[in-house]
Design an enzyme around this catalytic site. Structure first.
Site, mmCIF file in Angstrom:
data_model
loop_
_atom_site.group_PDB
_atom_site.id
_atom_site.type_symbol
_atom_site.label_atom_id
_atom_site.label_comp_id
_atom_site.label_asym_id
_atom_site.label_seq_id
_atom_site.Cartn_x
_atom_site.Cartn_y
_atom_site.Cartn_z
ATOM 1 N N SER A 199 0.814 -1.202 0.000
ATOM 2 C CA SER A 199 0.000 0.000 0.000
ATOM 3 C C SER A 199 0.852 1.258 0.000
ATOM 4 C CB SER A 199 -0.935 -0.009 1.192
ATOM 5 O OG SER A 199 -0.172 -0.027 2.365
ATOM 6 N N ASP A 251 7.899 -4.387 12.708
ATOM 7 C CA ASP A 251 7.237 -5.219 11.705
ATOM 8 C C ASP A 251 8.158 -6.329 11.238
ATOM 9 O OD1 ASP A 251 5.171 -6.043 10.182
ATOM 10 O OD2 ASP A 251 5.491 -4.597 8.564
#
Ligand code: NAG
Ligand code: NAG
Ligand code: NAG
Ligand code: NAG
Ligand code: NAG
Ligand code: NAG
Length: 929
Positions: free
Chosen positions: A712, A844
């Protein structure tokens, strides 16, 4: 009553037809259009329609009934059927014969197969029949002769067989008979000579045999006669030379023989094109043929014509093409070349081919005054001496300049670089000396350059590397010195051969040879090359023949050769190569010749594959070889089976223990001190900003082919900075470019975060940012991209969960690799946490964010979400995990397991962190594969 269809653009012609049928089905149209009320005709049309279909491409753009291509003079009867080049498939229905008013059938240029229905003979009114360029089989129906008013029969380019029906001679109105390009056999029927109106007779490219009927001279209206490409024998009947209307005469490619009469051309005053090539004519070329000032094309090649080249060519102002190649024409005295002076008046000359004759004497410099339209100039394989003049640069349209195999001397003039349209330059096998002019680098369209077998000296000009369209390059058998310029090894179009053999080239083989990914044949033999075979040679995956014999290459060959499975011939003889002959060579399926003689190879010679055939293998003069095929007569390898296995097992154990020991030691070191990294990448980061244009070029215009990841926040492309990009410090580097999708909220912030983190974190287990690009793209929009090192082995995820269609065997991590990756990741994270002034937390970490380089060393990547300081984060996460939280994934979560692993300790999924954290759902902005 008649219906006449006027279909203008051909794709819409079926529509006309369709419209007709629709009209027929819908009588309400009758008021606006006169309608076919003739039931026979509309039934016939329907059944024709049902026999043909359009090919999958579809050629019915407007299939509706409101387009009126149909103009009807008299309703009810169809007189024209014009359906050419519509991609029609299927066959011709016999019902066509029910359209008894048909005058014209044009179904040419479709894919219609089957037979020509013999019922067609019922169409007594037919004047025009064109079924050319289809796939019709069977024979030419003799019933066609019943259509006695036929003026045009076009059946060329089909698959028709059998003989030409002699009854065609009854169609006395015939103007055009075209049967060329089929499989027709037998003789040319005599009856055709009764067709006294015949204007065009094309019987070329069949299997016709026998002689040309001498009665053909009766066809005095003929303007075009094509009998080429058959098996016709005998002489050209004298009467043929009296066909004074002839404009095109083509008897090429037969078994015709004899001497052409001296007066052959006297009557042919309108002749434009004459082709007699590929026959067995002998004797002189009749000068009289060149009296016709209309001549445009003359092709007498591949016969046995003797004598001189006619001198009276200068009057042929329209001459475009003169081909006398491959005869026995002679030219002994320099005066003989005066024909060339005449040719200079032929200002339309495009092709001049005089090769493979016995032309001697000095090349006249008038050659440079030939038409500037000249595209092909070929005089190879003669005995022409003299120099190539500087003025050759005048012939700017030349695409082929072929002077090979002559006796030319002197140097290659530099102005040859002005011939920028050249595709083929062949000056091989002459006595040319001096240097290879560097202006050849200006010939960027060149496909084939042959300068071999001359006496050229000096270095190979590196700017030959500008000829980026070369398919074959031959500089062999000269006196060239110096190294092999790496520039010519970057011509990735090279695909047929690269022949630099028999020179005095020195230095080692540049690693750039690995760029020759399309090349089939390399010959560097008989030079003074040294060094090792670069391992990059293994990237030349289509290499079939490799010859590097008679040099001073040393070292082991297994790295360079073991991937070249397409190899057919391999000659490495007379070098200093050593080590074992790679066993993998015996698995090369196409290898049929291998010469390793006179090197220092040792150990066992393989027995299978090419090695099973002693006559295909030469290993002479290697004193330490053993075993192999008994025909090679080498001593047996002693103790091989027991001792060697034992030795290997021991060695493997020692190595394994060694590696584990080293790993443990490294872990120990890391736990002691955070290590300082010697490389200063920051300077690169600051210094080497890169432009949008360069990234554009490197990634092939951000092409989809180069896309390796999508998320994204943007897309990741792989790319390669130009090798010749002199200003860039990243020249020739493989890179990965993350292009931020700036529309995505948070992307810009992520960009800054990632740059800040990575700028300060230099560690071999943290992805290296090479540079960034922040500017405006070609559309004028803001553009931000981060450029990383390219990680050849993709993400850890792709190794842990390989795609089904990827080769499962290669995508497996062994135990050692897993340990190493774990250590690498731990080191990377440790560096993030403890290495900088402030601790950084990745936020992450997951397999898709762990990337593996060429050597399977792991790097932590994708730090767009990284946060610091750690203390704050830990506190937050412990106390208010639900209100704050993290973007991305914490901890290792296998992609498929995440759904069923609810754990309070491992918050999963898209949790929001505090206010200024990046918002929006986190994509998989990964750099992988
Ligand atoms: C063609 O005409 C014949 C008789 O004239 C008839 O028997 C046949 O059915 C017709 N064929 C078509 C397809 O209309
Ligand atoms: C028929 O096709 C033409 C050409 O595309 C189009 O302009 C016209 O609107 C179509 N008519 C109907 C009724 O679809
Ligand atoms: C037949 O049609 C093809 C193409 O549609 C055309 O090139 C050719 O000249 C025609 N043949 C005759 C004899 O008219
Ligand atoms: C040519 O036509 C003449 C008269 O029409 C006829 O007698 C002769 O047989 C024909 N020739 C051939 C070869 O068909
Ligand atoms: C070529 O043209 C020149 C001038 O137009 C003329 O004088 C000369 O005779 C011509 N040469 C030949 C061989 O026709
Ligand atoms: C041709 O090449 C020479 C030397 O390689 C160079 O100086 C010259 O500028 C080039 N000419 C053109 C038109 O590119």
């Amino acid at each position: 009553m008649f219906v006449e269809t006027f279909a203008q653009p051909s794709p819409s012609k079926l529509l006309v037809y369709a419209t007709l049928i629709l009209l027929l089905c819908n009588h309400t149209f009758s008021l606006r259009h006169p309608v076919l009320t003739n039931v026979t005709d509309w039934r016939a049309l329907l059944s024709i329609k049902s026999a043909i279909s359009t090919n999958p491409e579809g050629s019915l753009p407007y299939w509706n009934n409101s387009v009126h291509y149909c103009r009807c003079r008299h309703p009810q009867r169809v007189i024209f059927l014009e359906l050419e080049t519509l991609g029609l498939d299927g066959f011709i229905s016999a019902a066509i014969a029910n359209l008894t008013f048909l005058r014209k059938i044009d179904l040419s240029g479709n894919q219609i197969n089957g037979l020509i229905p013999h019922e067609i003979g019922r169409l007594r009114g037919l004047r025009y029949l064109n079924l050319s360029m289809n796939s019709l089989g069977g024979s030419v129906p003799s019933s066609v002769s019943h259509c006695s008013r036929l003026q045009v029969i076009g059946l060329s380019s089909n698959m028709l067989e059998g003989e030409i029906p002699s009854v065609l001679g009854n169609c006395l109105d015939l103007r055009i008979l075209s049967l060329s390009n089929n499989h027709l056999e037998g003789k040319i029927p005599l009856s055709l000579t009764n067709l006294s109106f015949l204007d065009v007779l094309c019987l070329g490219s069949n299997d016709l045999s026998g002689e040309i009927p001498s009665l053909m001279g009766k066809l005095y209206r003929l303007t075009e006669l094509d009998l080429s490409g058959n098996r016709l024998t005998g002489f050209i009947p004298a009467s043929l030379w009296n066909l004074s209307a002839l404009s095109q005469l083509n008897v090429a490619d037969n078994y015709l023989l004899g001497v052409l009469p001296t007066n052959a051309g006297y009557s042919l005053t309108l002749l434009r094109k004459i082709y007699v090539y590929n026959n067995r004519f002998h004797g002189p070329i009749p000068m009289s043929l060149f009296n016709a000032s209309t001549l445009e094309v003359v092709d007498f090649s591949s016969n046995r014509f003797i004598g001189e080249i006619p001198q009276n060519l200068g009057g042929l102002r329209k001459l475009r093409w003169l081909n006398l190649l491959d005869n026995q024409l002679e030219l002994r005295k320099d005066e003989g070349w005066s024909f060339l002076t005449g040719l200079c008046n032929c200002t339309n000359l495009e092709k001049l081919q005089l090769g493979s004759n016995s032309l001697g004497g000095l090349l006249p410099n008038s050659i440079a005054n030939l038409s500037t339209k000249l595209q092909i100039l070929s005089m190879s394989d003669n005995e022409i001496s003299g120099n190539i003049f500087h003025e050759i640069g005048n012939l700017v349209s030349l695409t082929v300049f072929d002077m090979g195999q002559n006796l030319l001397r002197g140097s290659i003039p530099a102005p040859i670089g002005l011939l920028t349209n050249l595709h083929v330059l062949d000056l091989g096998t002459n006595k040319l000396s001096g240097e290879v002019p560097s202006t050849l680098g200006n010939l960027t369209l060149l496909n084939s350059l042959h300068l071999g077998s001359n006496e050229l000296s000096g270095m190979i000009p590196p700017n030959l590397g500008n000829c980026q369209n070369l398919i074959s390059l031959n500089l062999s058998n000269n006196k060239l010195t110096g190294g092999i310029p790496k520039e010519i090894l970057t011509i990735s179009t090279l695909s047929i051969y690269l022949d630099l053999a028999r020179n005095s080239l020195t230095g080692s083989l540049p690693a750039e040879v690995g760029s020759l990914k399309n090349l089939g044949e390399i010959d560097f033999s008989r030079n003074n090359l040294s060094g090792e075979l670069p391992s990059s040679l293994g990237k030349c995956q289509v290499l079939k023949n490799l010859r590097i014999s008679n040099n001073f290459i040393h070292g082991n060959i297994s790295l360079a050769l073991s991937t070249l499975r397409g190899m057919q011939e391999l000659d490495l003889s007379q070098n200093n190569l050593s080590g074992q002959i790679p066993y993998v060579l015996q698995d090369f399926p196409f290898l049929y010749y291998i010469n390793l003689s006179y090197n220092n190879f040792e150990g066992e010679v393989p027995r299978n594959g090419v090695f099973a055939n002693a006559s295909a293998v030469s290993v002479l003069g290697n004193n330490n070889l053993c075993g192999g095929n008994s025909m090679l007569q080498l001593p047996p390898c002693t103790f091989q089976s027991t001792w060697k296995k034992y030795w290997f097992a021991t060695l493997s154990l020692i190595i394994a223990f060694g590696i584990i020991g080293v790993c443990l030691f490294l872990i120990f070191c890391w736990m002691q001190t955070p290590r300082k990294e010697p490389i200063n990448i920051e300077s690169i980061y600051v210094q080497g900003r890169i432009s949008y244009a360069k990234l554009m070029r490197a990634t092939n215009g951000f092409s989809a082919d180069n896309l390796i990841g999508l998320g994204s926040f943007g897309a990741v492309y792989r790319g390669k900075i130009d090798d010749d990009d002199k200003d860039s410090m990243f020249r020739g580097m493989q890179i990965a470019v993350k292009v931020l999708n700036l529309q995505q909220h948070g992307a810009s912030k992520s960009f800054t975060t990632e740059c800040d983190v990575l700028k300060n974190m230099i560690h071999r287990n943290i992805i290296k940012i090479l540079t960034t690009c922040s500017g405006v793209d070609s559309m004028g929009n803001d553009f931000k991209a981060i450029v990383y090192e390219f990680m050849a082995n993709g993400s850890l995820e792709s190794w842990l969960h390989p795609d089904v269609n990827e080769q499962g065997e290669t995508k497996k991590l062994n135990f050692l690799q897993r340990i190493n990756i774990a250590i690498d990741v731990a080191s990377g994270l440790y560096r993030l946490h403890k290495g900088g002034e402030k601790p950084i937390i990745h936020c992450d970490i997951k397999p898709s964010n762990i990337l593996l380089d060429e050597d399977m060393a792991a790097c932590v990547s994708d730090l767009g979400l990284a946060r610091g300081p750690v203390e704050a984060l830990v506190r937050t996460s412990l106390h208010t995990i639900n209100s704050y939280g993290f973007k991305g994934t914490i901890g290792y979560v296998a992609p498929d397991a995440s759904a069923k692993l609810p754990s309070p300790l491992l918050p999963l999924g898209p949790l929001e962190w505090d206010g200024d954290g990046p918002k929006g759902s986190r994509g998989e902005g990964r750099q992988a594969r």
